[in-house]
Design an enzyme around this catalytic site. Structure first.
Site, PDB file in Angstrom:
ATOM      1  N   ASP A   1       3.098   1.218  -9.740  1.00  0.00           N
ATOM      2  CA  ASP A   1       1.752   1.228  -9.170  1.00  0.00           C
ATOM      3  C   ASP A   1       1.184   2.640  -9.362  1.00  0.00           C
ATOM      4  O   ASP A   1       1.664   3.603  -8.765  1.00  0.00           O
ATOM      5  CB  ASP A   1       1.861   0.870  -7.684  1.00  0.00           C
ATOM      6  CG  ASP A   1       0.516   0.788  -6.985  1.00  0.00           C
ATOM      7  OD1 ASP A   1      -0.459   1.375  -7.497  1.00  0.00           O
ATOM      8  OD2 ASP A   1       0.457   0.145  -5.916  1.00  0.00           O
ATOM      9  N   HIS A   2       0.142   2.737 -10.187  1.00  0.00           N
ATOM     10  CA  HIS A   2      -0.367   4.069 -10.542  1.00  0.00           C
ATOM     11  C   HIS A   2      -1.080   4.752  -9.374  1.00  0.00           C
ATOM     12  O   HIS A   2      -1.376   5.934  -9.423  1.00  0.00           O
ATOM     13  CB  HIS A   2      -1.321   3.957 -11.747  1.00  0.00           C
ATOM     14  CG  HIS A   2      -1.324   5.180 -12.622  1.00  0.00           C
ATOM     15  ND1 HIS A   2      -0.932   6.423 -12.178  1.00  0.00           N
ATOM     16  CD2 HIS A   2      -1.663   5.350 -13.923  1.00  0.00           C
ATOM     17  CE1 HIS A   2      -1.047   7.297 -13.152  1.00  0.00           C
ATOM     18  NE2 HIS A   2      -1.482   6.676 -14.228  1.00  0.00           N
ATOM     19  N   ARG A   3      -1.332   4.004  -8.288  1.00  0.00           N
ATOM     20  CA  ARG A   3      -1.918   4.666  -7.118  1.00  0.00           C
ATOM     21  C   ARG A   3      -0.879   5.544  -6.434  1.00  0.00           C
ATOM     22  O   ARG A   3      -1.209   6.491  -5.728  1.00  0.00           O
ATOM     23  CB  ARG A   3      -2.426   3.617  -6.110  1.00  0.00           C
ATOM     24  CG  ARG A   3      -3.578   2.785  -6.632  1.00  0.00           C
ATOM     25  CD  ARG A   3      -3.874   1.638  -5.700  1.00  0.00           C
ATOM     26  NE  ARG A   3      -2.715   0.773  -5.515  1.00  0.00           N
ATOM     27  CZ  ARG A   3      -2.673  -0.266  -4.689  1.00  0.00           C
ATOM     28  NH1 ARG A   3      -3.732  -0.562  -3.940  1.00  0.00           N
ATOM     29  NH2 ARG A   3      -1.601  -1.007  -4.587  1.00  0.00           N
TER      30      ARG A   3
ATOM     31  N   PRO B   1      -2.970  -1.418  -9.825  1.00  0.00           N
ATOM     32  CA  PRO B   1      -3.108  -0.863 -11.179  1.00  0.00           C
ATOM     33  C   PRO B   1      -1.715  -0.646 -11.782  1.00  0.00           C
ATOM     34  O   PRO B   1      -1.041   0.327 -11.460  1.00  0.00           O
ATOM     35  CB  PRO B   1      -3.854   0.452 -10.962  1.00  0.00           C
ATOM     36  CG  PRO B   1      -3.664   0.789  -9.529  1.00  0.00           C
ATOM     37  CD  PRO B   1      -3.307  -0.452  -8.769  1.00  0.00           C
TER      38      PRO B   1
END
Ligand code: CAO
Length: 565
Positions: free
Chosen positions: A537-539, A363
């Site tokens: 990376d939004h994680r 993401p």
């Protein structure tokens, strides 16, 4: 019109082979020599052709059936009145007509090695029937690997079929003498294996085809011929990306026997895997990518999707679960004007597969910002003037690498990788930089950038970029990056969305600096502004952290003395 049984012809030593593809169905018109089914042993696969033209009346085999020479494949209503004098089993067998016995031709030592000592054995291309100039499409082993007897070394492919060529000896692979793309023929040297036991001790049956057996020629080392093999099925049309709305077809996609074997073991439906190899061939990496996508829930197999849709009420329109994408549009471009087709370079295909996976699985969010590099640029120009004689040219990218190291130290999660539920924080700073080469995009890595000065980094970057353009980068030059920078500064543009280089969690994109009017509190001042685009990376990373990272990077680029604080 006569009804005749089409039988499995003489397929050499392959007695119980499995039907893995049905290429025709009742009612189909077939030509003489047209392939009817594909069968597979544990080593190879081959197509069984029809001995006559006619119409298929009845299929006598199903997927998964075991067949042998003489088994009836189907009942054909022959098109001509010609009496079926020759039994179908005598029909021309798939090329190679009769696979040569798979027992390896024992190596003949030129100079017998002492008992128990490892002896180098040359493994050559065996008799592959009518196939000439077949292309090596996969090298399955690397030097240093322990090779078992009959273990596949390479996969070769003609325009009709593919086959794996196994080793005729067990031992340690000393050298592999072919690479992907090479054309090979019977007798060509594939590899040198340090045989586990002295080859001279083995019984020496006569070679199948003396002309083809290099054992006859004087050789400095032991020579062996790999067992001959039958061809695998011709390439099926490239399989579209995973798409639950496409109905499964009776024919299997293009993959080597070993890949099919792994797919069977893992229960992977090959027809749902997108092949990235030559002609859409499915490689082991494609299988791994597909398995990973299914495990992470990004894609569902059709079976799982069907089960889910039975178990759950229909999802509202627009629900993204299962990526219910439309099939890729198929357009006959030639209808609209002249077109030219080009094969895509290998590097482009590899990077395309990686970029696609990273884009789909990560993401991404991208923050854009500007850094004031007016003073830094003046310092860079001065440095280059002072170092003119050294031949080392410093570009903005070298400063950016140092500035990023400082930011990565301050925000360690940007220098990490996800591993399941854990975050692996790296205590090293290896910075990759995207290099544009005639072969495609490559990412060499400056190792331990935290311990190097800007001049050393500039020198290494110039060397690596040259190696990249000359196609001479080694895997070591391109591995181990913990963060990547993609600079389009030498080309132009303002901002872009770089794709993260997995398993890293962030990438910095940089475009061309331009003079901008910047408000200093009382007047507009001309300042040299560098556009930054940070994808993350939004994680792993939150938006606030990304904004802070960019702001800090901007501060350092604005005044490098901050690195010392
Ligand atoms: N702003 C203004 N000028 C810049 C600049 C920037 N941000 N970055 C570089 N320049 C200037 C350099 O100073 C140099 O100018 P001079 O010729 O006047 O000295 C010129 O642009 C060319 O620089 P360069 O591109 O040769 O050197 P580099 O260190 O900036 O980059 C490399 C090296 C290998 C990264 C680059 O050649 C390259 O391949 N860039 C493309 C990367 C790419 O394709 N990224 C996209 C990946 S996603 O598809």
């Amino acid at each position: 019109m006569a009804l005749i049984d089409i039988q499995v012809p003489d397929i050499g030593d392959f007695d119980q082979v499995t039907v893995i593809e049905l290429l025709v169905k009742p009612g189909d018109s077939v030509k003489a020599e047209q392939s009817l089914i594909t069968v597979e042993s544990d080593k190879a696969s081959m197509e069984i052709p029809s001995s006559r033209a006619g119409v298929v009346r009845e299929l006598r085999v199903a997927l998964g059936d075991k067949v042998a020479q003489g088994s009836v494949v189907l009942v054909l209503e022959a098109a001509d009145a010609q009496p079926d004098t020759a039994p179908a089993a005598a029909a021309p067998a798939p090329a190679p007509a009769a696979p040569v016995p798979s027992a390896p031709v024992a190596p003949t030592p030129a100079a017998p090695a002492p008992a128990g000592a490892a002896a180098p054995v040359e493994v050559r291309v065996p008799d592959i029937g009518d196939f000439k100039d077949v292309t090596v499409i996969e090298v399955l082993v690397q030097p240093g690997a322990n090779i078992k007897l009959e273990q596949s070394l390479v996969t070769v492919e003609s325009d009709k079929a593919s086959m794996e060529i196994p080793s005729s000896v067990a031992g340690v692979l000393q050298e592999i003498r072919v690479k992907v793309g090479d054309k090979v023929n019977i007798g060509d040297l594939l590899a040198v294996v340090l045989a586990a036991a002295p080859a001279a001790a083995a019984p020496v049956p006569a070679p199948a085809a003396p002309a083809a057996s290099p054992a006859a020629a004087p050789q400095p080392s032991v020579v062996a011929e790999a067992p001959a093999l039958a061809p695998a099925p011709a390439a099926a049309a490239p399989v579209p990306a995973h798409n639950p709305v496409v109905a499964p077809s009776a024919s299997l996609p293009h993959a080597s026997p070993s890949v099919r074997r792994i797919a069977r073991l893992l229960g992977v439906p090959l027809e749902e895997v997108r092949g990235t190899g030559p002609k859409g061939r499915i490689t082991e990496l494609d299988l791994q990518g597909f398995t990973r996508s299914v495990m992470s829930g990004v894609v569902q197999t059709r079976a799982a999707a069907a089960a889910a849709s039975k178990a759950a009420p229909a999802a509202p329109a627009g629900d993204g679960g299962g990526l219910g994408l439309l099939p890729w549009p198929k357009v006959d471009f030639a209808k609209f004007g002249p077109v030219e087709r080009q094969d895509r370079p290998r590097i482009k295909k590899i990077s395309a597969a990686n970029l696609h996976r990273n884009w789909v699985l990560i993401p991404h969010v991208t923050n854009h910002d500007d850094a004031d590099i007016t003073d830094l640029e003046a310092f860079r120009v001065l440095t280059n003037k002072e170092n003119e004689k050294s031949g080392v040219k410093v570009t903005m990218l070298a400063f950016l690498i140092k500035a990023c190291v400082a930011a990565l130290r301050r925000f360690p999660e940007f220098n990490s990788s996800l591993d399941g539920d854990q975050l692996v924080l790296k205590r090293y700073y290896h910075i990759g930089f995207a290099a544009d080469t005639p072969q495609g995009l490559m990412v060499p890595v400056i190792k331990d950038a935290d311990t190097k000065g800007v001049l050393q980094i500039s020198q290494e970057m110039a060397d690596l970029a040259k190696k990249a353009r000359d196609g001479k980068l080694s895997p070591g030059d391109m591995s181990g990056a913990s963060f990547t920078i993609s600079s389009l500064g030498g080309i132009g543009g303002r901002y872009f969305t770089p794709i993260i280089n997995a398993p890293e969690v962030a990438i910095l994109g940089v475009c061309r600096s331009t003079m901008q009017p910047v408000w200093n509190g009382s007047v507009f001042e001309p300042r040299l502004m560098l556009p930054l685009s940070l994808s993350w990376d939004h994680r792993v990373i939150d938006g606030a952290a990304a904004a802070r990272f960019n702001a800090y990077l901007g501060q350092i680029l604005g005044d490098f003395r901050r690195v010392l604080l």
